[in-house]
Design an enzyme around this catalytic site. Structure first.
Site, PDB file in Angstrom:
ATOM      1  N   GLU A  33      25.794  43.839 -57.695  1.00 20.81           N
ATOM      2  CA  GLU A  33      24.563  43.557 -58.440  1.00 20.81           C
ATOM      3  C   GLU A  33      23.896  42.282 -57.921  1.00 20.81           C
ATOM      4  O   GLU A  33      24.531  41.244 -57.801  1.00 20.81           O
ATOM      5  CB  GLU A  33      24.868  43.424 -59.937  1.00 20.81           C
ATOM      6  CG  GLU A  33      25.480  44.670 -60.558  1.00 20.81           C
ATOM      7  CD  GLU A  33      24.546  45.896 -60.497  1.00 20.81           C
ATOM      8  OE1 GLU A  33      23.331  45.728 -60.226  1.00 20.81           O
ATOM      9  OE2 GLU A  33      25.043  47.013 -60.716  1.00 20.81           O
TER      10      GLU A  33
ATOM     11  N   CYS B 252      26.613  44.676 -69.283  1.00 15.36           N
ATOM     12  CA  CYS B 252      26.931  44.187 -67.947  1.00 15.36           C
ATOM     13  C   CYS B 252      25.844  43.246 -67.459  1.00 15.36           C
ATOM     14  O   CYS B 252      26.126  42.155 -66.950  1.00 15.36           O
ATOM     15  CB  CYS B 252      27.150  45.365 -66.989  1.00 15.36           C
ATOM     16  SG  CYS B 252      28.683  46.242 -67.385  1.00 15.36           S
TER      17      CYS B 252
ATOM     18  N   HIS C  73      29.645  46.503 -60.413  1.00 13.91           N
ATOM     19  CA  HIS C  73      29.815  47.729 -61.195  1.00 13.91           C
ATOM     20  C   HIS C  73      30.674  48.710 -60.406  1.00 13.91           C
ATOM     21  O   HIS C  73      30.493  48.857 -59.198  1.00 13.91           O
ATOM     22  CB  HIS C  73      28.451  48.394 -61.419  1.00 13.91           C
ATOM     23  CG  HIS C  73      27.851  48.151 -62.756  1.00 13.91           C
ATOM     24  ND1 HIS C  73      26.567  47.700 -62.920  1.00 13.91           N
ATOM     25  CD2 HIS C  73      28.354  48.341 -64.015  1.00 13.91           C
ATOM     26  CE1 HIS C  73      26.301  47.616 -64.215  1.00 13.91           C
ATOM     27  NE2 HIS C  73      27.352  47.986 -64.906  1.00 13.91           N
TER      28      HIS C  73
HETATM   29  N1  PCA Z   1      29.753  48.791 -68.641  1.00 10.06           N
HETATM   30  C1  PCA Z   1      28.625  48.576 -69.543  1.00 10.06           C
HETATM   31  C2  PCA Z   1      29.094  47.537 -70.518  1.00 10.06           C
HETATM   32  C3  PCA Z   1      30.568  47.478 -70.387  1.00 10.06           C
HETATM   33  C4  PCA Z   1      30.880  48.195 -69.137  1.00 10.06           C
HETATM   34  O1  PCA Z   1      31.983  48.280 -68.602  1.00 10.06           O
HETATM   35  C5  PCA Z   1      27.338  48.240 -68.797  1.00 10.06           C
HETATM   36  O2  PCA Z   1      27.162  48.711 -67.662  1.00 10.06           O
HETATM   37  O3  PCA Z   1      26.505  47.543 -69.342  1.00 10.06           O
END
Ligand code: PCA
Length: 225
Positions: free
Chosen positions: A96, A159, A183
């Site tokens: 990200e 996130c 992610h």
């Molecule tokens: N993914 C979510 C919140 C917690 C997680 O593991 C997200 O992408 O916001």
């Protein structure tokens, strides 16, 4: 005898389960990285000297997740911070690039809150950029044939909240250390495009690159959308 170099700390965060899943693969990934670190098996330890890894599992709750992570940062005074989360359905490890000052929850968080179009920090800038060496890391992860993408949006749920809050906190309070968010797909799914082992190798390469005291590599990797 020369004194031993001081051990530095890497802080890794993961999330509790949320939504339809009763597990969160980000926690599996943090646990595997901690195990490898404890056994001195990480590339970043070989390249950067003594490093210990600390993990923290964050609740999927607006406000609390960021508070817990920033207090872990204040306590650990880490040399780098990588926050991990699940992006179900994604086809690669997503590095990200940016956290935005926006909460817009598609589903309620684990405490039942569902903020819509609210800022994370009332007085904060619209966005913060990750300070990890993402281009260099992307190059190396791709060279290891692990599916990886640079991503321009971590969404508007927890996130993104944790990425923005982490970068905002470090800008205001320090330490000035590389920090950002990754992610991952559902690593437990039989159709997972990335294995847990590959995801751990990707984060290890990200740390290895990000601990270098160098600017990021200037590699064109922009997207049209
Ligand atoms: N993914 C979510 C919140 C917690 C997680 O593991 C997200 O992408 O916001």
């Amino acid at each position: 005898m020369a004194p031993l170099p001081a051990e530095r700390t890497i802080l890794i965060s993961a999330f509790e389960p949320f939504g339809a899943l009763d597990y969160n693969p980000s926690a599996d990934l943090a646990a595997l990285l901690a195990h490898r670190a404890a056994h001195q098996q990480l590339l970043c330890q070989r390249e950067h000297g003594p490093l210990q890894l600390r993990t923290v599992t964050l609740p999927v709750e607006f406000g609390r997740a960021g508070e817990l992570l920033t207090s872990a940062v204040a306590e650990a005074q880490p040399a780098a911070v990588v926050a991990l989360g699940l992006a179900a359905g994604t086809d690669a490890v997503r590095l990200e690039r940016i956290g935005v000052n926006l909460r817009d929850a598609r589903i309620p968080d684990n405490a039942g809150a569902q903020p819509v179009d609210q800022p994370i920090a009332e007085d904060g800038p619209a966005a913060w950029f990750s300070t990890l060496r993402l281009k260099a890391a992307h190059r190396r992860i791709a060279a290891a044939e692990i599916p990886v993408r640079l991503s321009l949006s971590a969404g508007t749920y927890l996130c993104n909240e944790v990425l923005y809050t982490l970068l905002h906190h470090l800008q205001r309070n320090g330490p000035a250390v590389p920090a950002g968010f990754v992610h991952v797909p559902d690593l437990r799914s039989p159709e997972a495009p990335v294995s847990l082992d590959q995801a751990a190798a990707a984060v290890d390469l990200l740390l290895t690159e990000s601990l270098k005291p160098l600017p990021d590599e200037s590699i064109p990797a922009g997207s049209l959308h």
